[in-house]
Design a protein around this motif. Structure first.
Motif, PDB file in Angstrom:
ATOM      1  N   ASP A  12       0.860  -1.185   0.000  1.00 28.57           N
ATOM      2  CA  ASP A  12       0.000   0.000   0.000  1.00 28.57           C
ATOM      3  C   ASP A  12       0.894   1.230   0.000  1.00 28.57           C
ATOM      4  OD1 ASP A  12      -2.358   1.546   0.073  1.00 28.57           O
ATOM      5  OD2 ASP A  12      -2.252   1.732   2.238  1.00 28.57           O
TER       6      ASP A  12
ATOM      7  N   THR B  26       4.296   1.975  -8.088  1.00 30.36           N
ATOM      8  CA  THR B  26       3.739   0.658  -7.768  1.00 30.36           C
ATOM      9  C   THR B  26       4.621  -0.448  -8.327  1.00 30.36           C
ATOM     10  OG1 THR B  26       1.505   1.603  -7.793  1.00 30.36           O
ATOM     11  CG2 THR B  26       1.675  -0.798  -7.913  1.00 30.36           C
TER      12      THR B  26
ATOM     13  N   LEU C  84      -2.022  -5.807  -4.210  1.00 26.70           N
ATOM     14  CA  LEU C  84      -2.025  -4.347  -4.150  1.00 26.70           C
ATOM     15  C   LEU C  84      -3.193  -3.938  -3.252  1.00 26.70           C
ATOM     16  CD1 LEU C  84      -1.385  -3.296  -7.880  1.00 26.70           C
ATOM     17  CD2 LEU C  84       0.276  -3.829  -6.087  1.00 26.70           C
TER      18      LEU C  84
ATOM     19  N   ASN D 277      -6.382   0.995  -3.422  1.00 30.48           N
ATOM     20  CA  ASN D 277      -7.321   1.188  -4.517  1.00 30.48           C
ATOM     21  C   ASN D 277      -6.722   2.005  -5.654  1.00 30.48           C
ATOM     22  OD1 ASN D 277     -10.343   0.259  -3.890  1.00 30.48           O
ATOM     23  ND2 ASN D 277      -9.309   0.755  -1.989  1.00 30.48           N
TER      24      ASN D 277
ATOM     25  N   SER E  43      -4.401  -0.213  -7.531  1.00 35.47           N
ATOM     26  CA  SER E  43      -5.208  -1.199  -8.250  1.00 35.47           C
ATOM     27  C   SER E  43      -5.871  -0.559  -9.470  1.00 35.47           C
ATOM     28  CB  SER E  43      -6.287  -1.784  -7.335  1.00 35.47           C
ATOM     29  OG  SER E  43      -5.709  -2.526  -6.280  1.00 35.47           O
TER      30      SER E  43
ATOM     31  N   LEU F 201      -2.443  -1.728 -11.805  1.00 36.56           N
ATOM     32  CA  LEU F 201      -2.540  -3.195 -11.801  1.00 36.56           C
ATOM     33  C   LEU F 201      -2.563  -3.787 -13.204  1.00 36.56           C
ATOM     34  CD1 LEU F 201      -2.940  -5.902 -10.329  1.00 36.56           C
ATOM     35  CD2 LEU F 201      -5.398  -5.437 -10.333  1.00 36.56           C
TER      36      LEU F 201
ATOM     37  N   GLY G 155      -5.294  -7.237  -7.238  1.00 35.41           N
ATOM     38  CA  GLY G 155      -5.752  -5.978  -6.658  1.00 35.41           C
ATOM     39  C   GLY G 155      -6.937  -6.154  -5.732  1.00 35.41           C
ATOM     40  N   VAL G 156      -7.488  -5.023  -5.293  1.00 38.46           N
ATOM     41  CA  VAL G 156      -8.608  -5.059  -4.335  1.00 38.46           C
ATOM     42  C   VAL G 156      -9.947  -4.678  -4.960  1.00 38.46           C
ATOM     43  CG1 VAL G 156      -7.233  -4.657  -2.256  1.00 38.46           C
ATOM     44  CG2 VAL G 156      -8.064  -2.695  -3.567  1.00 38.46           C
TER      45      VAL G 156
ATOM     46  N   ARG H 200     -11.467  -5.761  -7.999  1.00 39.85           N
ATOM     47  CA  ARG H 200     -12.256  -6.861  -8.565  1.00 39.85           C
ATOM     48  C   ARG H 200     -12.981  -7.688  -7.489  1.00 39.85           C
ATOM     49  NH1 ARG H 200     -13.783  -8.314 -13.966  1.00 39.85           N
ATOM     50  NH2 ARG H 200     -14.612 -10.416 -13.801  1.00 39.85           N
TER      51      ARG H 200
ATOM     52  N   THR I 113      -8.915   7.398  -7.421  1.00 38.00           N
ATOM     53  CA  THR I 113      -9.749   6.223  -7.730  1.00 38.00           C
ATOM     54  C   THR I 113     -11.033   6.632  -8.443  1.00 38.00           C
ATOM     55  OG1 THR I 113      -8.835   4.976  -5.877  1.00 38.00           O
ATOM     56  CG2 THR I 113     -10.966   4.259  -6.708  1.00 38.00           C
TER      57      THR I 113
ATOM     58  N   SER J 147     -12.479   3.312 -12.421  1.00 34.47           N
ATOM     59  CA  SER J 147     -12.279   1.862 -12.317  1.00 34.47           C
ATOM     60  C   SER J 147     -13.489   1.129 -11.759  1.00 34.47           C
ATOM     61  CB  SER J 147     -11.059   1.565 -11.439  1.00 34.47           C
ATOM     62  OG  SER J 147      -9.895   1.943 -12.109  1.00 34.47           O
TER      63      SER J 147
END
Length: 280
Positions: A16, A60, A77, A80, A83, A87, A106-107, A109, A132, A137
């Motif tokens: 993170d 990242t 990851l 957010n 991700s 990602l 990632g977080v 999906r 985000t 996304s």
């Protein structure tokens, strides 16, 4: 010259930009306590939420490579913004060259997959960082699985600072929490489910529930990410065998060890030792 990556089993990496990913790590450790973990917080360069796609991707990828060098074959990851902005590029463009057998998840999906069985009205709200929300996304991923769900987003730029400064339970947080919930509901009065699209936000749950209209379900990511990881490892035994299982957790930061320990106490109910690293 690229470093030779170890082929032997290692810990699961959890990354993170700051401390919020600790809420994800906590849930993962509850569901999968036997595994080893390395948590990397890029605290020296946080926040990621206001940075460009290019910078978030660069930072990242550097963090992922650091965790790979430390023996991780699988990296989560727990961020957010990372991700949302990095990602897909890492999965498609970088992993085949780094090591096609390594994985980065990632977080977003896992959270999105849960939504279909929760919302009744098919109107969903997302509270998240500016990065985000601007990435689009959540609507993108939700519409891939549930094209009939209407998604509205609200950026909450002050919520992460409130959490990181341990003001999440103070009267000062009331104004900012109330304001953004009201803004979101004004955008769509039929919302019956709200996703907390930032890993810091679970610490604001008491305040969120205080100002939330009745009948709205709040979806916090940790439990869904943890269950998704458990399912992933069950479906991919070849990856499971590359994850060591001694029940240990290591914490590393790009900032001061002392500062990390003090700030992480808001997220963790344990004494931890922290190591400082440089990632580039």
């Amino acid at each position: 010259m690229e470093k030779e990556l170890s082929k032997t089993a290692g810990a699961i990496g959890v990354f993170d930009s700051g401390y919020g990913g600790l809420t994800i790590l906590n849930q993962i450790r509850q569901v999968l306590p036997e595994y080893d973990y390395i948590y990397l917080g890029d605290n020296a360069r946080t926040p990621y939420g206001t940075r460009s796609f290019e910078i978030v991707y660069e930072f990242t990828l550097q963090a992922v490579n650091k965790l790979f060098e430390m023996g991780c074959h699988l990296v989560i990851l727990a961020c957010n913004t990372a991700s949302a902005k990095a990602l897909r590029s890492i999965q498609i463009n970088d992993l085949p060259n780094i090591d096609p057998n390594r994985r980065v998840l990632g977080v977003i999906r896992p959270t999105v997959e849960s939504i279909g069985s929760i919302t009744q009205s098919k109107h969903v709200g997302v509270l998240a960082t500016s990065g985000t929300i601007n990435s689009g996304s959540y609507p993108l991923e939700i519409h891939k699985l549930y094209p009939d769900i209407v998604v509205s987003g609200e950026a909450c730029p002050m919520w992460v600072p409130l959490v990181e400064n341990k003001e999440y339970d103070s009267p000062g947080a009331d104004y900012f929490v109330k304001k953004h919930i009201e803004n979101l509901i004004k955008k769509d009065t039929e919302i019956d489910t709200i996703i907390l699209g930032c890993t810091h936000y679970p610490l604001l749950l008491t305040k969120i529930n205080q100002f939330l209209p009745k009948g709205i379900t709040v979806v916090s990511q940790g439990e869904y990410v943890a269950e998704s990881l458990k399912s992933y490892l069950r479906r991919h035994p070849e990856m499971d065998t590359l994850c060591t299982k001694n029940g240990k957790c290591k914490f590393i930061t790009t900032e001061s060890e002392t500062k990390f320990s003090e700030s992480a106490s808001a997220f963790l109910n344990e004494e931890i030792s922290v190591e400082k690293v440089v990632i580039e």
